[in-house]
Scaffold this active site. Structure first.
Site, short mmCIF file in Angstrom:
data_model
loop_
_atom_site.label_atom_id
_atom_site.label_comp_id
_atom_site.label_asym_id
_atom_site.label_seq_id
_atom_site.Cartn_x
_atom_site.Cartn_y
_atom_site.Cartn_z
N ARG A 62 0.83 -1.21 0.00
CA ARG A 62 0.00 0.00 0.00
C ARG A 62 0.87 1.26 0.00
O ARG A 62 0.53 2.26 -0.65
CB ARG A 62 -0.92 -0.02 1.22
CG ARG A 62 -1.98 1.09 1.23
CD ARG A 62 -3.07 0.77 2.22
NE ARG A 62 -4.08 1.82 2.24
CZ ARG A 62 -4.26 2.68 3.24
NH1 ARG A 62 -3.48 2.62 4.32
NH2 ARG A 62 -5.20 3.60 3.18
N HIS A 66 0.43 4.10 -2.80
CA HIS A 66 0.14 5.50 -2.46
C HIS A 66 1.28 6.43 -2.83
O HIS A 66 1.06 7.63 -3.04
CB HIS A 66 -0.19 5.61 -0.97
CG HIS A 66 -1.58 5.16 -0.64
ND1 HIS A 66 -2.32 5.72 0.38
CD2 HIS A 66 -2.39 4.23 -1.20
CE1 HIS A 66 -3.51 5.13 0.43
NE2 HIS A 66 -3.56 4.21 -0.52
N ASP A 67 2.49 5.90 -2.91
CA ASP A 67 3.61 6.71 -3.36
C ASP A 67 3.52 6.99 -4.86
O ASP A 67 3.62 8.14 -5.30
CB ASP A 67 4.93 6.02 -3.04
CG ASP A 67 6.14 6.79 -3.55
OD1 ASP A 67 6.19 8.02 -3.31
OD2 ASP A 67 7.01 6.19 -4.20
N GLY A 72 4.50 10.42 -8.94
CA GLY A 72 5.21 9.26 -9.46
C GLY A 72 5.92 8.50 -8.36
O GLY A 72 5.86 8.86 -7.18
N ASP A 74 8.52 8.07 -6.35
CA ASP A 74 9.72 8.81 -5.94
C ASP A 74 9.95 8.80 -4.44
O ASP A 74 10.78 9.56 -3.92
CB ASP A 74 9.63 10.27 -6.42
CG ASP A 74 8.51 11.05 -5.74
OD1 ASP A 74 7.64 10.42 -5.08
OD2 ASP A 74 8.48 12.29 -5.87
N GLU A 89 3.09 14.02 3.03
CA GLU A 89 2.01 13.21 2.46
C GLU A 89 1.44 12.24 3.49
O GLU A 89 0.29 11.78 3.35
CB GLU A 89 2.52 12.44 1.24
CG GLU A 89 2.84 13.34 0.06
CD GLU A 89 3.49 12.59 -1.11
OE1 GLU A 89 3.30 11.36 -1.20
OE2 GLU A 89 4.18 13.24 -1.91
N PRO A 164 -6.95 7.07 -5.13
CA PRO A 164 -8.36 6.68 -5.22
C PRO A 164 -9.01 6.55 -3.85
O PRO A 164 -8.43 5.99 -2.92
CB PRO A 164 -8.31 5.33 -5.94
CG PRO A 164 -7.02 5.34 -6.68
CD PRO A 164 -6.06 6.12 -5.83
N THR A 195 -6.65 -8.85 -1.43
CA THR A 195 -6.78 -10.25 -1.04
C THR A 195 -6.07 -10.52 0.28
O THR A 195 -6.22 -11.60 0.86
CB THR A 195 -6.22 -11.18 -2.12
OG1 THR A 195 -6.54 -12.53 -1.79
CG2 THR A 195 -4.71 -11.04 -2.27
N ASP A 246 -10.16 -9.69 3.14
CA ASP A 246 -10.60 -10.99 2.64
C ASP A 246 -10.97 -11.84 3.85
O ASP A 246 -10.09 -12.28 4.59
CB ASP A 246 -9.49 -11.65 1.83
CG ASP A 246 -9.83 -13.07 1.39
OD1 ASP A 246 -10.94 -13.55 1.69
OD2 ASP A 246 -8.98 -13.70 0.74
#
Length: 330
Positions: A62, A66-67, A72, A74, A89, A164, A195, A246
């Site tokens: 994750r 998220h990076d 991009g 980085d 961030e 997202p 999953t 899951d």
């Protein structure tokens, strides 16, 4: 029409034996002379972390996701406030009190610096840790393309808008992927990372009691699963309570995520909408991955390569951070 089994086999061969040239500056052999043991160093550190924390594999992948969606790939997500970094961030809405694994990243970086000082970027570290997390949890392995350098800035505003949302519609999610050059197949394949891992009640509780302001639960939720989630996440309860993404094999990387969608047991709204959105092109992809784990694994590996190629810094751009949490010299 979804690719045939023969075509999928060809894709697998491409992943296994051929390094894509859509970004020729990245290569799986980038550290072959400067840090030849880089993959084993990262893999050993992830394996050790998994022994005490079965969630860490999902957390590390994750972090990479998220990076890459912000500025991009980085390693900007790893930067703390300090020096020229006035906003991290880490404090953006999609990340705050949610992303984790920074201590494991620190441990991996220390091991790399001890073996190959000043050589391996934090951005490449995240890409390698994501692959190790998947393969060590029963999922596919792939040749990670390397040669990224680390960014000098963070983009909290970008993190708030580019990552997202778990509450977004399928169209919103697809648009977020399209904005970084990924397609619908990438949307479904990369969603399959759910999953394994956990999610806090706050990211799906709106589905349990008052979906879209109706005063009723999300009608796409399996009723038995709904009752379980309502017990785990009561109204006005602790929004940080963790739930398995899951419910069947929460610590194993397999294709049960897609089987769960078929029985309306997708935990996040954005999960279930892949299957429950009428007429969506994602439905046939979900069905294929649910019945064919090999097809999912092949597609996932390729989509991870695609995601890892989002706007990398290469050559003389950026730097190789000695501490992933701060820009050198700050």
């Amino acid at each position: 029409m979804f690719p045939s089994t023969r075509l999928l086999a060809s894709i697998f061969l491409v992943i296994t034996f051929y390094i894509p040239t859509f970004n020729a500056q990245l290569t799986s052999t980038f550290y072959s002379t400067t840090c030849p043991n880089v993959s084993s160093i990262v893999s050993n550190a992830v394996r050790q972390a998994l022994q005490s924390d079965p969630r860490i594999g999902a957390s590390l992948i994750r972090l990479h996701f998220h990076d890459c969606f912000v500025n991009g790939c980085d390693a900007s997500i790893l930067l703390d406030v300090g020096g020229n970094i006035t906003q991290s961030e880490k404090n953006a809405a999609p990340n705050n009190n949610s992303v984790r694994g920074f201590d494991v990243v620190d441990n991996i970086k220390t091991a790399l610096e001890n073996s190959c000082p000043g050589v391996v970027s934090c951005a490449d570290l995240l890409a390698l840790a994501a692959e190790a997390s998947v393969s060590l949890s029963g999922g596919p392995s792939w040749r990670v393309l390397l040669g990224r350098r680390d960014g000098l800035t963070a983009n909290q505003a970008g993190a708030n808008t580019s990552i997202p949302s778990p509450f977004g519609s399928l169209a919103n999610v697809t648009n977020s992927f399209t904005n970084v050059g990924l397609n619908t197949n990438d949307v479904v394949a990369l969603s399959g990372a759910h999953t394994f891992g956990r999610a806090q009640c706050q990211f799906f509780s709106q589905r349990l009691f008052n979906f879209s302001g109706t005063g009723r639960p999300d009608p796409t939720l399996n009723t038995t699963y709904l009752a379980t989630l309502q017990r785990n996440c009561p109204q006005n309860g602790n929004g940080s309570t963790l739930n398995n993404l899951d419910p069947s094999t929460p610590n194993i990387f397999d294709n049960n995520y897609f089987k769960n969608l078929q029985t309306n047991q997708g935990l996040l709204q954005t999960d279930q909408e892949l299957f429950s959105t009428s007429g969506a092109s994602t439905v046939s992809i979900v069905n294929n991955f649910a019945r064919n784990q090999t097809a999912f694994f092949q597609a996932f590996a390729q989509s991870m390569i695609n995601m890892g190629n989002i706007s990398p810094l290469t050559g003389s751009q950026g730097q190789i951070r000695s501490n992933c949490r701060k820009v050198n010299g700050s």
